[in-house]
Design a protein around this motif. Structure first.
Motif, PDB file in Angstrom:
ATOM      1  N   LEU A 165       0.778  -1.094   0.255  1.00  0.00           N
ATOM      2  CA  LEU A 165       0.279   0.197  -0.026  1.00  0.00           C
ATOM      3  C   LEU A 165       0.963   1.130   0.066  1.00  0.00           C
TER       4      LEU A 165
ATOM      5  N   SER B 107      -6.830  -0.168  -5.697  1.00  0.00           N
ATOM      6  CA  SER B 107      -6.646  -1.575  -4.927  1.00  0.00           C
ATOM      7  C   SER B 107      -6.724  -2.516  -5.861  1.00  0.00           C
TER       8      SER B 107
ATOM      9  N   HIS C 218      -7.504  -8.171  -5.089  1.00  0.00           N
ATOM     10  CA  HIS C 218      -8.539  -5.826  -4.526  1.00  0.00           C
ATOM     11  C   HIS C 218      -9.449  -6.364  -3.450  1.00  0.00           C
TER      12      HIS C 218
ATOM     13  N   ILE D 144      -6.231  -6.411  -0.019  1.00  0.00           N
ATOM     14  CA  ILE D 144      -5.894  -5.200   0.058  1.00  0.00           C
ATOM     15  C   ILE D 144      -7.256  -3.983   0.266  1.00  0.00           C
ATOM     16  N   ASN D 145      -8.042  -4.082  -0.356  1.00  0.00           N
ATOM     17  CA  ASN D 145      -8.791  -3.325   0.535  1.00  0.00           C
ATOM     18  C   ASN D 145      -9.952  -2.735   1.658  1.00  0.00           C
TER      19      ASN D 145
ATOM     20  N   ARG E 286      -7.010  -1.772   3.625  1.00  0.00           N
ATOM     21  CA  ARG E 286      -6.774  -0.732   3.979  1.00  0.00           C
ATOM     22  C   ARG E 286      -7.865   0.147   4.453  1.00  0.00           C
TER      23      ARG E 286
END
Length: 511
Positions: free
Chosen positions: A69, A80, A104, A107-108, A111
């Motif tokens: 990130l 993402s 994704h 990752i999202n 975050r």
């Protein structure tokens, strides 16, 4: 004669390699990705590790996802999906992720959920590491703000003034039909009274509508237009007033918000591409920098910088256990409340007030020679001396409150005989004796700020502010193309800006 052919280097895509290259060999020694990797490895990420539960399936390591990130934000990759693609295709990301391929969603989710309560500590650890390396000092900071557009539709606005106007229209319509109902059924007890501007709410509307229905609904003498209006009131008023009350709760102290991101407030954007100062849903970002490194950041829903300083300093004190020794800021922060706050915290405040720059200009001073701040004040007698040498005596004090609830005391002084004065019409424009209102405490604080700003140290700080804090915003917005948040809601926006702040610091360190 033989024909010469061009010579090419060997090119065999299917050629097998006895020793496949190591990803580490493909990345230069001075590459930025190595700085990201070294810094994240060096800081304490224990709060981030505690965000994970002991039970459950295996997860991607938080260090892996954090590095991906942060390096993504360093290289202007904010999506993402694009970060997930980079982990599959780009060598620096493949090296950081050790050939792992998080999708994704992973990752999202990392975050937006895992970093919610832990990113601030990561940012603080990065700043402390930079301090240890003597790259910056957190004792002298430069503070400024900018507005960045929210991920919200600019046409889904809700305005406090519009709600108040609609409620006033409802009140008037209820009053009209209430008066009509009284004339039709004079013998009826019409209590409760219709709601006023201060009592119009869901309960009062409900009680009024029920009473009107009882008096008018089954009465054959009632005009058809009045019955139609009553049906409209029955269908819309209870629903609308409930909606307005909910919107007022969301608004709080703000004047507007967007329906697609209720934490965003409509603000005028300087860099609007239409160049007409459009109102757009946005957040007010406040940062403090040292040597172009970001040492503190806060997110605010109010468009003016003046009311943000208190919360910004509280966050700084929470992060580092103390306030900075010196703070330099522009005239947007020069209010009595802010000067008092900085004085209480015993900080050297190189903060301009609104007319500081104009006051340095001789042309401006000559243009307004009779302004109230140019008059001589005798503090022993508590009188001002007018341009003709007459005393202006105090006639009373007035207390005013700012939007934040801060009390300001203004003292009024009046001249005695302006009618026969040769400067009448030049000194002031009023037809009666001249009256001036002065905030003596603010005057004292401005004088203190003026003296401090004009010292050698003050001039140095004023010059440095322009190329310390302002280029940071320019770099993020112009050079790295971040002009609009991708996430919605203040919590997620704070995460996104925290990643940008870490990325800015690591880019600066790498440079």
């Amino acid at each position: 004669m033989a024909v010469r052919k061009p010579i090419f280097r060997p090119y065999h895509q299917d050629q097998l390699m006895a020793l496949p290259p190591n990803l580490d060999d493909l990345i230069p020694a001075d590459h930025t990705v190595r700085v990201v990797n070294d810094v994240i490895n060096a800081i304490n990420v224990e709060p981030l590790l505690k965000a994970y539960h002991v039970r459950g399936g295996s997860n991607y390591h938080p260090l892996l996802l954090l590095k991906v990130l942060v390096y993504g934000y360093v290289t202007n990759i904010y999506s993402s999906r694009k970060l997930a693609e980079a982990c599959r295709e780009r060598v620096p990301f493949m090296w950081l992720s050790a050939m792992n391929k998080p999708d994704h969603n992973t990752i999202n989710r990392f975050r937006g959920v895992r970093l919610k309560h832990t990113l601030r500590s990561v940012f603080e650890e990065v700043v402390k590491l930079l301090v240890k390396e003597d790259l910056l000092s957190i004792d002298q900071v430069y503070t400024d703000g900018t507005k960045i557009e929210a991920n919200a539709n600019k046409y889904t606005f809700v305005w406090k003034k519009s709600i108040q106007t609609n409620k006033e229209k409802m009140k008037k319509q209820l009053e009209e039909i209430w008066n009509y109902a009284q004339s039709v059924a004079a013998d009826e007890d019409m209590a409760p009274e219709p709601p006023t501007a201060t009592t119009i709410d869901k309960e009062s509307i409900k009680a009024t509508v029920e009473k009107l229905n009882k008096v008018l609904a089954d009465n054959d003498q009632v005009d058809k237009k009045v019955k139609a209006k009553l049906r409209y009131i029955n269908q819309t008023f209870p629903v609308n007033i409930a909606k307005y009350e909910q919107q007022e709760v969301i608004l709080g102290e703000r004047n507007s918000y967007s329906k697609t991101d209720t934490d965003a407030t409509f603000m005028r954007m300087k860099e609007d591409h239409m160049l007409n100062g459009q109102l757009k849903p946005a957040y007010n970002i406040q940062i403090s920098t040292a040597n172009q490194f970001i040492v503190n950041y806060t997110i605010h829903p109010n468009p003016t910088d003046t009311t943000t300083l208190k919360a910004h300093l509280e966050q700084y004190e929470s992060s580092f256990g103390k306030v900075p020794q010196t703070l330099t800021a522009d005239a947007g922060y020069g209010s009595e409340e802010n000067y008092m706050l900085l004085e209480e915290k015993q900080m050297e405040a190189y903060v301009k007030y609104n007319l500081f720059d104009k006051g340095q200009n001789d042309t401006y001073n000559k243009k307004y020679p009779f302004a109230a701040d140019k008059l001589f004040y005798n503090d022993q007698l508590d009188v001002y001396i007018c341009p003709m040498g007459q005393q202006m005596h105090c006639i009373g004090d007035t207390t005013k409150k700012t939007t934040t609830g801060f009390k300001q005391i203004y003292r009024a002084y009046q001249a005695k005989n302006c009618s026969n004065c040769p400067l009448n019409g030049i000194c002031h424009k009023s037809k009666t004796n001249r009256i001036i209102e002065v905030n003596l405490n603010l005057k004292r604080l401005k004088q203190k700020a003026h003296e401090l700003l004009n010292t050698d140290e003050g001039i140095r700080h004023r010059k440095k502010r322009c190329f310390d804090v302002e280029p940071v915003f320019a770099n993020i917005k112009q050079n790295h193309g971040f002009r609009r948040f991708m996430l919605r809601g203040k919590e997620k926006v704070e995460i996104e800006w925290g990643l940008l702040a870490i990325a800015q610091n690591l880019r600066k360190k790498a440079a």
